[in-house]
Design an enzyme around this catalytic site. Structure first.
Site, PDB file in Angstrom:
ATOM      1  N   VAL A  25       0.864  -1.176   0.000  1.00 35.89           N
ATOM      2  CA  VAL A  25       0.000   0.000   0.000  1.00 35.89           C
ATOM      3  C   VAL A  25       0.904   1.231   0.000  1.00 35.89           C
ATOM      4  O   VAL A  25       1.164   1.826   1.042  1.00 35.89           O
ATOM      5  CB  VAL A  25      -0.951  -0.005   1.213  1.00 35.89           C
ATOM      6  N   PRO A  26       1.389   1.625  -1.173  1.00 40.17           N
ATOM      7  CA  PRO A  26       2.275   2.793  -1.253  1.00 40.17           C
ATOM      8  C   PRO A  26       1.494   4.096  -1.144  1.00 40.17           C
ATOM      9  O   PRO A  26       0.317   4.168  -1.509  1.00 40.17           O
ATOM     10  CB  PRO A  26       2.890   2.652  -2.645  1.00 40.17           C
ATOM     11  N   ILE A  27       2.177   5.111  -0.628  1.00 40.99           N
ATOM     12  CA  ILE A  27       1.613   6.463  -0.559  1.00 40.99           C
ATOM     13  C   ILE A  27       2.571   7.380  -1.303  1.00 40.99           C
ATOM     14  O   ILE A  27       3.748   7.475  -0.962  1.00 40.99           O
ATOM     15  CB  ILE A  27       1.450   6.938   0.893  1.00 40.99           C
ATOM     16  N   ARG A  64      -2.037   5.081  -3.025  1.00 38.90           N
ATOM     17  CA  ARG A  64      -2.592   6.329  -2.487  1.00 38.90           C
ATOM     18  C   ARG A  64      -1.750   7.490  -3.002  1.00 38.90           C
ATOM     19  O   ARG A  64      -0.527   7.413  -3.016  1.00 38.90           O
ATOM     20  CB  ARG A  64      -2.543   6.344  -0.959  1.00 38.90           C
TER      21      ARG A  64
END
Length: 86
Positions: A25-27, A64
């Site tokens: 889940v990269p931001i 994200r």
């Protein structure tokens, strides 16, 4: 390569363990001056997401993107506030 991380073929690193490549889940944080339209921001979010998925392999729905618009009076370049530049 350490036992705590592994690299994808594109060179992105993510934690070792039970998660698979697409489960990250990269931001992505973008800081920019105000003035872009909603359509430009929408396009930017889509392009950044697509580029991340293509190069690092995360699932599209996990990426994200946070856009922060910083006014020129709060942003300095080369020792000068952007709002003070010509």
């Amino acid at each position: 390569m350490s036992r705590h991380s592994r690299a994808s073929s594109a060179g992105c690193r993510f934690p070792a363990g039970p998660r698979e490549r697409g489960d990250t889940v990269p931001i992505i944080n973008v800081n920019m001056l105000p003035g872009r339209t909603q359509d430009q921001k929408r396009d930017l979010v889509r392009e950044l997401t697509d580029a991340f998925v293509r190069t690092c392999g995360s699932k599209t729905e996990n990426v994200r993107v946070v856009i922060t618009e910083t006014p020129g009076e709060h942003w300095g370049i080369g020792g000068i506030l952007v709002s003070d530049r010509d």
